[in-house]
Design a protein around this motif. Structure first.
Motif, PDB file in Angstrom:
ATOM      1  N   MET A 131      11.816  42.813  14.749  1.00  0.00           N
ATOM      2  CA  MET A 131      12.028  41.473  14.212  1.00  0.00           C
ATOM      3  C   MET A 131      13.513  41.236  13.948  1.00  0.00           C
ATOM      4  N   LYS A 132      14.215  42.233  13.424  1.00  0.00           N
ATOM      5  CA  LYS A 132      15.663  42.087  13.216  1.00  0.00           C
ATOM      6  C   LYS A 132      16.359  41.762  14.518  1.00  0.00           C
ATOM      7  N   ARG A 133      16.026  42.525  15.555  1.00  0.00           N
ATOM      8  CA  ARG A 133      16.646  42.290  16.864  1.00  0.00           C
ATOM      9  C   ARG A 133      16.351  40.880  17.361  1.00  0.00           C
ATOM     10  N   ALA A 134      15.105  40.443  17.219  1.00  0.00           N
ATOM     11  CA  ALA A 134      14.732  39.117  17.698  1.00  0.00           C
ATOM     12  C   ALA A 134      15.416  38.013  16.894  1.00  0.00           C
ATOM     13  N   LEU A 135      15.515  38.188  15.584  1.00  0.00           N
ATOM     14  CA  LEU A 135      16.194  37.190  14.750  1.00  0.00           C
ATOM     15  C   LEU A 135      17.668  37.077  15.105  1.00  0.00           C
ATOM     16  N   LEU A 136      18.278  38.197  15.444  1.00  0.00           N
ATOM     17  CA  LEU A 136      19.684  38.167  15.841  1.00  0.00           C
ATOM     18  C   LEU A 136      19.878  37.489  17.198  1.00  0.00           C
ATOM     19  N   GLU A 137      18.872  37.545  18.044  1.00  0.00           N
ATOM     20  CA  GLU A 137      18.962  36.864  19.345  1.00  0.00           C
ATOM     21  C   GLU A 137      18.727  35.365  19.208  1.00  0.00           C
ATOM     22  N   LEU A 138      17.942  34.976  18.203  1.00  0.00           N
ATOM     23  CA  LEU A 138      17.583  33.569  18.042  1.00  0.00           C
ATOM     24  C   LEU A 138      18.797  32.738  17.644  1.00  0.00           C
ATOM     25  N   ARG A 139      18.923  31.601  18.315  1.00  0.00           N
ATOM     26  CA  ARG A 139      20.029  30.699  17.999  1.00  0.00           C
ATOM     27  C   ARG A 139      19.505  29.265  17.983  1.00  0.00           C
ATOM     28  N   VAL A 140      19.578  28.637  16.825  1.00  0.00           N
ATOM     29  CA  VAL A 140      19.176  27.240  16.677  1.00  0.00           C
ATOM     30  C   VAL A 140      20.375  26.478  16.134  1.00  0.00           C
ATOM     31  N   GLU A 141      20.975  25.646  16.960  1.00  0.00           N
ATOM     32  CA  GLU A 141      22.163  24.897  16.549  1.00  0.00           C
ATOM     33  C   GLU A 141      21.808  23.441  16.305  1.00  0.00           C
ATOM     34  N   GLY A 142      22.307  22.906  15.202  1.00  0.00           N
ATOM     35  CA  GLY A 142      22.083  21.500  14.887  1.00  0.00           C
ATOM     36  C   GLY A 142      21.442  21.293  13.531  1.00  0.00           C
ATOM     37  N   VAL A 143      20.693  22.298  13.064  1.00  0.00           N
ATOM     38  CA  VAL A 143      20.091  22.239  11.729  1.00  0.00           C
ATOM     39  C   VAL A 143      20.188  23.620  11.095  1.00  0.00           C
ATOM     40  N   ASP A 144      20.180  23.651   9.776  1.00  0.00           N
ATOM     41  CA  ASP A 144      20.079  24.929   9.069  1.00  0.00           C
ATOM     42  C   ASP A 144      18.657  25.451   9.204  1.00  0.00           C
ATOM     43  N   THR A 145      18.511  26.770   9.255  1.00  0.00           N
ATOM     44  CA  THR A 145      17.190  27.371   9.330  1.00  0.00           C
ATOM     45  C   THR A 145      17.079  28.531   8.348  1.00  0.00           C
ATOM     46  N   ALA A 146      15.864  29.057   8.214  1.00  0.00           N
ATOM     47  CA  ALA A 146      15.604  30.172   7.302  1.00  0.00           C
ATOM     48  C   ALA A 146      15.953  31.520   7.902  1.00  0.00           C
ATOM     49  N   VAL A 147      16.551  31.563   9.077  1.00  0.00           N
ATOM     50  CA  VAL A 147      16.845  32.827   9.750  1.00  0.00           C
ATOM     51  C   VAL A 147      17.686  33.778   8.895  1.00  0.00           C
ATOM     52  N   PRO A 148      18.772  33.340   8.240  1.00  0.00           N
ATOM     53  CA  PRO A 148      19.543  34.291   7.418  1.00  0.00           C
ATOM     54  C   PRO A 148      18.704  34.939   6.320  1.00  0.00           C
ATOM     55  N   PHE A 149      17.802  34.180   5.719  1.00  0.00           N
ATOM     56  CA  PHE A 149      16.913  34.735   4.703  1.00  0.00           C
ATOM     57  C   PHE A 149      16.030  35.826   5.302  1.00  0.00           C
ATOM     58  N   HIS A 150      15.425  35.549   6.445  1.00  0.00           N
ATOM     59  CA  HIS A 150      14.548  36.533   7.080  1.00  0.00           C
ATOM     60  C   HIS A 150      15.309  37.822   7.417  1.00  0.00           C
ATOM     61  N   LEU A 151      16.520  37.690   7.871  1.00  0.00           N
ATOM     62  CA  LEU A 151      17.320  38.872   8.193  1.00  0.00           C
ATOM     63  C   LEU A 151      17.570  39.722   6.953  1.00  0.00           C
ATOM     64  N   ARG A 152      17.838  39.070   5.822  1.00  0.00           N
ATOM     65  CA  ARG A 152      18.070  39.833   4.597  1.00  0.00           C
ATOM     66  C   ARG A 152      16.803  40.558   4.152  1.00  0.00           C
ATOM     67  N   VAL A 153      15.665  39.901   4.310  1.00  0.00           N
ATOM     68  CA  VAL A 153      14.406  40.534   3.905  1.00  0.00           C
ATOM     69  C   VAL A 153      14.138  41.775   4.754  1.00  0.00           C
ATOM     70  N   MET A 154      14.406  41.694   6.059  1.00  0.00           N
ATOM     71  CA  MET A 154      14.111  42.821   6.940  1.00  0.00           C
ATOM     72  C   MET A 154      14.890  44.084   6.552  1.00  0.00           C
ATOM     73  N   ASP A 155      16.008  43.921   5.856  1.00  0.00           N
ATOM     74  CA  ASP A 155      16.818  45.074   5.438  1.00  0.00           C
ATOM     75  C   ASP A 155      16.579  45.473   3.981  1.00  0.00           C
ATOM     76  N   GLU A 156      15.779  44.714   3.245  1.00  0.00           N
ATOM     77  CA  GLU A 156      15.593  44.969   1.822  1.00  0.00           C
ATOM     78  C   GLU A 156      14.694  46.197   1.622  1.00  0.00           C
ATOM     79  N   PRO A 157      15.089  47.173   0.812  1.00  0.00           N
ATOM     80  CA  PRO A 157      14.353  48.435   0.685  1.00  0.00           C
ATOM     81  C   PRO A 157      12.896  48.297   0.252  1.00  0.00           C
ATOM     82  N   ASP A 158      12.603  47.421  -0.723  1.00  0.00           N
ATOM     83  CA  ASP A 158      11.220  47.277  -1.165  1.00  0.00           C
ATOM     84  C   ASP A 158      10.334  46.703  -0.064  1.00  0.00           C
ATOM     85  N   PHE A 159      10.863  45.736   0.670  1.00  0.00           N
ATOM     86  CA  PHE A 159      10.080  45.196   1.782  1.00  0.00           C
ATOM     87  C   PHE A 159       9.816  46.272   2.822  1.00  0.00           C
ATOM     88  N   ARG A 160      10.834  47.029   3.155  1.00  0.00           N
ATOM     89  CA  ARG A 160      10.674  48.072   4.167  1.00  0.00           C
ATOM     90  C   ARG A 160       9.676  49.139   3.707  1.00  0.00           C
TER      91      ARG A 160
END
Length: 505
Positions: free
Chosen positions: A402-431
Motif C-alpha cells: 500500500m505504501k508503494r501504491a500510495l507513492l505512485e498515486l498522483r492526483v493533481e488539482g485537489v487535496d486528497t487524504a493520501v498524505p494521511f494514509h502514508l503516515r498511517v502505514m508507517d505508524e508502529p501501532d497500526f503496523r
C-alpha cells in the motif's frame, strides 16, 4: 440472467457495478446529473440518461425519474450501489410495483434493519448479543437520564432512523444528557426526517469489525469473514482491511454464525453486512447495512468471490453454488479511501478540476476510481474520489504494498487524504495491529499540518517515472475501434455508448 440493468448511482460504485454487469454479459444503463456528464461511469455504460441538475435531491434521489428511465431504456432491474436510495424501502417497493427487480433485499428486510431500535429488538429475540441499552426510542431527556443512570456512563445517544455518525452523541456524565439529547434529535431530524434517538452503553475503545454476508432466495445464507474498520474519524471509516489482525478462527466462526442468524431473522436476500463492536474477546451486534459496502473489495480479494456479480446473480434467481465450508481466506487486503479532503486542515473538503491523474498498478494493486483528468470535483456529493486496494500474502507485505501504491498515486488539482494514509502505514501501532475506534484520538500526530518532505519527494519521483513510461506508451501508434464525444449527452439527454458508438436522443 437479466439482459439489461440500470445503475442508480454515480462515481466509482456505479463504474464498479457496470463492470460487473458487463462481465456477466449484461448491458448497463447509467444515469448522470449535469455535474457528471463526463464521469467515467457515464462513458463506460451502454446507455446513459441525464436525470437532472447537480444537487442529488434533483437527480440521484429522484425515485420517479430513475424508474421512468429504467422502463424507457428497457432495463429489467435496478442496482442502487450504496448511499442515495440504496436503503430506502419505499424506493424498493416502487421499483417492484413498476414491474422491475431491485438488486438487493426486500423492503421488509430494509425496514426491519433500517430502524435501529426495531433491529435491536429483533436481534435480542433472535439471541444475537447487542450492546446494553434501549430497544425503543427514548421518550424524552428524562428517560435518557434514567436509562443512562441504570447502565452507567459513558453512554451513546444514536439516531433510530439512520447511521453514518449522524444524530450521535457521546455523553460522559448526567450534566450533559439533556443538551446531548436535544442535539442528537435535531441532527437526526435534519439527516433522516426523524428525531427519534435511543441509548446504549458506550464502550471505551472497542474495535469496529463487520461480517460480510451473502444470502439467496433458496435458503442459503453464509458469511465471507470479517473486515477491520476501526480507523475512523467522526464515525466515518478511512482505512479497512481483511482479515482482522486479532480475531482467532474460533471468534471468526462465532461472529459469522451470529451474522448469519441476524440475516435469517429478517429473511435477508443479497449481499449485506453486520457491523459489530469487539472488545476483549466479546462482540456485540451494532447494526446491519442492507447494501454493498464501500469496503467490499478487501473481502473480494481475500476470498476470490465477486460480491457485486453475486448481487446481480442472486437478484436474477440464481442459487449460491458454494457452502460455508467452501469459503477460504487467502492473504491480507487493505483499502484506503481516496477522498477530496485536506487531512492537514481538519479534513475539510477540497474542490477543483483534476489536472492530472497517475494511477498505481503492479502486482496486487486494485484501483476503484470514479475520476479522470479534467473531472470537476465539487461539493454536491460525497468527497470520496476512489478506493485504492492492495492484496499480499501477509499483513506487513500488504502494508508495504500500500505504501508503494500510495507513492505512485498522483492526483493533481485537489487535496486528497493520501498524505494521511502514508503516515498511517508507517505508524508502529497500526503496523502491529493494535488499533481501535479511538485510534485517531490517541494518534493526533497523524493529522499533522506539515507535509513529510521525504514522502513528497519520493511520491513526485515515482509519479514522474510512471508518467514518462505512459508517455512512451502513448507514442506507439494504435488502431482504435471507435471514438466517442460528450456532445451526445448534452443534446438529447441520452446516448448509446460502447460498441454502438454515440447516438443522441
Amino acid at each position: 440472467m437479466f439482459k439489461k440493468i440500470l445503475v442508480a448511482n454515480r462515481g466509482e460504485i456505479a463504474l464498479r457495478v457496470i463492470r460487473a454487469a458487463h462481465e456477466l454479459g449484461v448491458q448497463a444503463v447509467a444515469v448522470y446529473s449535469e455535474a457528471d456528464r463526463l464521469a467515467p461511469h457515464v462513458m463506460a455504460a451502454d446507455e446513459a440518461y441525464l436525470i437532472g441538475p447537480a444537487p442529488s435531491a434533483q437527480s440521484y434521489l429522484r425515485a420517479d425519474v430513475l424508474i421512468e428511465v429504467a422502463k424507457k431504456s428497457g432495463a429489467e432491474a435496478i442496482h442502487p450501489g450504496y448511499g442515495f436510495l440504496s436503503e430506502r424501502a419505499p424506493f424498493i417497493q416502487a421499483v417492484r410495483d413498476a414491474g422491475l427487480v431491485f438488486i438487493g433485499p426486500s423492503p421488509d428486510a430494509v425496514t426491519a434493519m433500517g430502524d435501529k431500535t426495531a433491529a435491536r429488538s429483533r436481534m435480542i429475540d433472535a439471541g444475537v448479543p447487542v450492546v446494553p441499552g434501549t430497544a425503543q426510542a427514548l421518550v424524552d431527556a428524562a428517560e435518557a437520564r434514567r436509562v443512562a443512570g441504570e447502565i452507567g456512563y459513558p453512554v451513546l445517544l444514536k439516531a433510530a432512523a439512520g447511521g453514518g455518525g449522524k444524530g450521535m452523541r457521546i455523553v460522559a456524565s448526567e450534566a450533559e444528557i439533556e443538551k446531548a439529547f436535544d442535539a442528537a434529535g435535531n441532527e437526526a431530524q435534519a439527516a433522516f426526517g426523524d428525531r427519534s434517538v435511543y441509548i446504549e452503553k458506550y464502550l471505551e475503545g472497542p474495535r469496529h469489525i463487520e461480517i460480510q454476508l451473502l444470502a439467496d432466495r433458496h435458503g442459503n445464507t453464509l458469511h465471507l469473514g470479517e473486515r477491520e474498520c476501526s480507523i475512523q474519524r467522526r464515525h466515518q471509516k478511512l482505512i479497512e482491511e481483511a482479515p482482522s489482525a486479532v480475531l482467532t478462527p474460533e471468534e471468526r466462526a462465532a461472529m459469522g454464525a451470529m451474522a448469519v442468524a441476524a440475516a435469517r431473522a429478517v429473511n435477508y436476500e443479497g449481499a449485506g453486512t453486520v457491523e459489530c463492536l469487539y472488545q476483549n474477546g466479546e462482540f456485540y451486534f451494532l447494526e446491519m447495512n442492507t447494501r454493498i459496502q464501500v469496503e467490499h473489495p478487501v473481502t473480494e480479494l481475500v476470498t476470490g468471490v465477486d460480491l457485486v456479480q453475486w448481487q446481480i446473480r442472486i437478484a436474477a434467481g440464481e442459487a449460491l453454488p458454494f457452502t460455508q465450508d467452501d469459503v477460504r481466506w487467502r492473504g491480507h487486503a487493505i483499502e484506503c479511501r481516496i477522498t477530496s479532503e485536506d487531512p492537514a486542515n481538519s479534513f475539510l473538503p477540497s474542490t477543483g478540476r483534476i489536472r492530472n491523474l497517475v494511477v498505481p498498478s503492479g502486482p496486487g494493486v486494485r484501483w476503484d476510481g470514479g475520476i479522470t483528468p479534467g473531472f470537476e470535483v465539487g461539493l454536491s456529493y460525497d468527497p470520496m474520489l476512489a478506493k485504492l486496494i492492495v492484496h499480499a500474502p501477509t499483513r506487513i507485505e500488504a502494508i508495504e504494498r500500500m505504501k508503494r501504491a500510495l507513492l505512485e498515486l498522483r492526483v493533481e488539482g485537489v487535496d486528497t487524504a493520501v498524505p494521511f494514509h502514508l503516515r498511517v502505514m508507517d505508524e508502529p501501532d497500526f503496523r502491529a495491529g493494535t488499533i481501535d475506534i479511538k485510534y485517531l484520538d490517541t494518534h493526533a500526530d497523524l493529522l499533522a499540518t506539515e507535509p513529510d518532505e521525504a514522502l513528497l519527494r519520493a511520491a513526485a519521483l515515482a509519479a514522474a517515472l510512471l508518467e514518462e513510461e505512459r508517455r512512451n506508451q502513448r507514442a506507439v501508434p494504435r488502431v482504435q475501434a471507435g471514438s466517442a464525444s460528450a456532445s451526445g449527452a448534452a443534446g438529447g439527454g441520452a446516448w448509446r455508448g460502447r460498441a454502438g458508438g454515440w447516438r443522441g436522443r
